[in-house]
Design a protein around this motif. Sequence first.
Motif, short mmCIF file in Angstrom:
data_model
loop_
_atom_site.label_atom_id
_atom_site.label_comp_id
_atom_site.label_asym_id
_atom_site.label_seq_id
_atom_site.Cartn_x
_atom_site.Cartn_y
_atom_site.Cartn_z
N GLY A 128 -37.62 -28.83 69.33
CA GLY A 128 -36.58 -29.52 68.57
C GLY A 128 -36.94 -30.97 68.32
O GLY A 128 -37.71 -31.58 69.05
N ASP A 129 -36.36 -31.51 67.27
CA ASP A 129 -36.48 -32.93 66.97
C ASP A 129 -35.06 -33.40 66.68
O ASP A 129 -34.47 -32.93 65.71
N PRO A 130 -34.45 -34.21 67.51
CA PRO A 130 -35.00 -35.11 68.53
C PRO A 130 -35.06 -34.62 69.97
O PRO A 130 -35.34 -35.44 70.85
N GLU A 131 -34.86 -33.33 70.25
CA GLU A 131 -34.91 -32.90 71.66
C GLU A 131 -36.24 -33.29 72.33
O GLU A 131 -36.27 -33.71 73.50
N THR A 132 -37.35 -33.12 71.60
CA THR A 132 -38.66 -33.41 72.19
C THR A 132 -38.76 -34.86 72.65
O THR A 132 -39.43 -35.16 73.65
N GLU A 133 -38.10 -35.76 71.93
CA GLU A 133 -38.18 -37.17 72.27
C GLU A 133 -37.59 -37.42 73.67
O GLU A 133 -38.06 -38.32 74.38
N VAL A 134 -36.55 -36.66 74.07
CA VAL A 134 -36.05 -36.85 75.44
C VAL A 134 -36.85 -36.02 76.45
O VAL A 134 -37.09 -36.47 77.58
N TYR A 135 -37.28 -34.84 76.06
CA TYR A 135 -38.06 -34.02 77.00
C TYR A 135 -39.35 -34.72 77.42
O TYR A 135 -39.74 -34.68 78.59
N MET A 136 -40.02 -35.35 76.47
CA MET A 136 -41.29 -36.00 76.82
C MET A 136 -41.05 -37.20 77.74
O MET A 136 -41.93 -37.58 78.51
N ARG A 137 -39.85 -37.78 77.67
CA ARG A 137 -39.52 -38.88 78.57
C ARG A 137 -39.22 -38.37 79.98
O ARG A 137 -39.41 -39.09 80.96
N LEU A 138 -38.68 -37.17 80.08
CA LEU A 138 -38.25 -36.66 81.39
C LEU A 138 -39.34 -35.88 82.12
O LEU A 138 -39.33 -35.80 83.36
N LEU A 139 -40.26 -35.28 81.36
CA LEU A 139 -41.30 -34.44 81.97
C LEU A 139 -42.27 -35.31 82.76
O LEU A 139 -42.81 -36.28 82.23
N LYS A 140 -42.45 -34.95 84.05
CA LYS A 140 -43.36 -35.72 84.89
C LYS A 140 -44.76 -35.10 84.85
O LYS A 140 -45.76 -35.81 84.77
N SER A 141 -44.83 -33.77 84.87
CA SER A 141 -46.12 -33.07 84.87
C SER A 141 -46.84 -33.28 83.55
O SER A 141 -46.26 -33.76 82.57
N ASP A 142 -48.09 -32.82 83.54
CA ASP A 142 -48.93 -32.96 82.35
C ASP A 142 -48.53 -31.93 81.28
O ASP A 142 -48.58 -30.72 81.54
N PHE A 143 -48.15 -32.41 80.11
CA PHE A 143 -47.72 -31.51 79.03
C PHE A 143 -48.88 -30.64 78.56
O PHE A 143 -48.69 -29.49 78.16
N LEU A 144 -50.09 -31.20 78.63
CA LEU A 144 -51.27 -30.44 78.19
C LEU A 144 -51.45 -29.18 79.03
O LEU A 144 -51.81 -28.12 78.51
#
Length: 421
Positions: free
Chosen positions: A290-306
């Motif tokens: 989602g956009d803007p959901e991704t903008e908050v998820y990337m702020r909250l995720l601690k682990s490596d998204f890759l």
Amino acid sequence: MGKRILVVGGGGREHAILWKLAQSSGVEKLFAAPGNGGTRQIAENVRIAVDDVVGLTGFAVKNNIDLTIVGPEKPLSLGIVDVFRSCGQPIFGPTRKASEIETSKAFAKRLMENAKIPTACFKIFHEINTARSEIFMRSAPYVVKASGLAFGKGVYVCRSLEEAEKALKELLVERKYGDAGDVIIEDFLDGYEVSIHAFCDGKTFYLFPPSQDHKRVSNFDLGKNTGGMGVIAPLPQFKSKYRLAIMGGIIEPALSALAKYAEPFTGCLYPGLMMTKYGPVVLEFNARLGDPETEVYMRLLKSDFLDLVSACVDGNLGGINMEWNSGFAVCVILASEGYPDTPVTGKMIQGIEEAEQIPGVVVFHGATVFKEKLLTSGGRPLAVSAVGDTLEDAIKAVYDGVNCISFEGMHYRTDIGANAL
Ligand code: AMP
Ligand code: GLY
């Protein structure tokens, strides 16, 4: 050796994904196609449009791209994943057939009916007269939707008969969304909305915390539907029993039905839910983040998204565990004058650096272009995000950030997260 990664898209979602990937030790170089005025600071912007599947494939092959992540729905609907796979290029996203769960609401509705996934009762119409008769038999509020892709704007929740007739005319006579074609009329659902993101590897899935988008353009959920005006995560009022209901009653049956009627789903399956007094009911499925959901998820995720995306593409998501930062994240969209109808663009943006001085604030670019100075280039130019220990803290920080920024005609909602407090 680090990976060379291509992110397809040029919105706030793609900027947030790149921002997070830039922190990964597994990354050698980032590319964005076409990117925007913000992504150019962390990635190489490549001038290829998101719907140029042939151009994107050629670029990935020639430039030894190790992994491509697709942001928007358009290239998915054109079969970018099928084409990349046929060239042996690793790519994150569902095939054209599997992405029909988003690109055809009629397909999604029938799939939900077959898989017994809770959704509003509906009928599908191809022409105005029978659709009008249906409306006359119902009472307000009327829910009228374009079946195909309309960038979140093809849904009309109408309070009066006149409004509903106008919506039908726009969709079935004027064909405002062209091929988006057929119309769905469905029951109105009452409750609060939740966005769910399930990362899938074709066999199993990993569920993100719930978030809440604010779709209407104005405060108090008034005005037209948009692509999203702001979001919070996680949702304080969300009960853990719903998580099980969503996994067992929505995600699992949807993935099984996709494997049966279309193709196994790899990528991010994102149902938009209405939490009704009877439990979660699906409003729509999206086949992407989602956009803007991704903008908050990337702020909250601690682990490596890759690591997460690679596990999805490699088909070994089973047993993965992601760590999340404690606290909350909030994002507020700064929209252009005229959005969501006809946004006015080309306006000079000021104040981003000042905003990012505020602790917890990061500004993602949604539609900007750098031409000697930073200019707006679309309906949702900026996504201001902030994190905080409490939801109140995050809301305060995000609006402190917003107050630093200006461009002519800028408008935004001042009540993002207010309902959840
Ligand atoms: P959709 O794109 O189908 O998720 O619809 C966009 C927005 O319209 C949703 O986020 C809801 O706010 C609203 N909406 C869609 N369908 C319904 C419904 N059946 N009842 C009430 N609101 C709806
Ligand atoms: N947050 C709305 C969307 O991505 O469709």
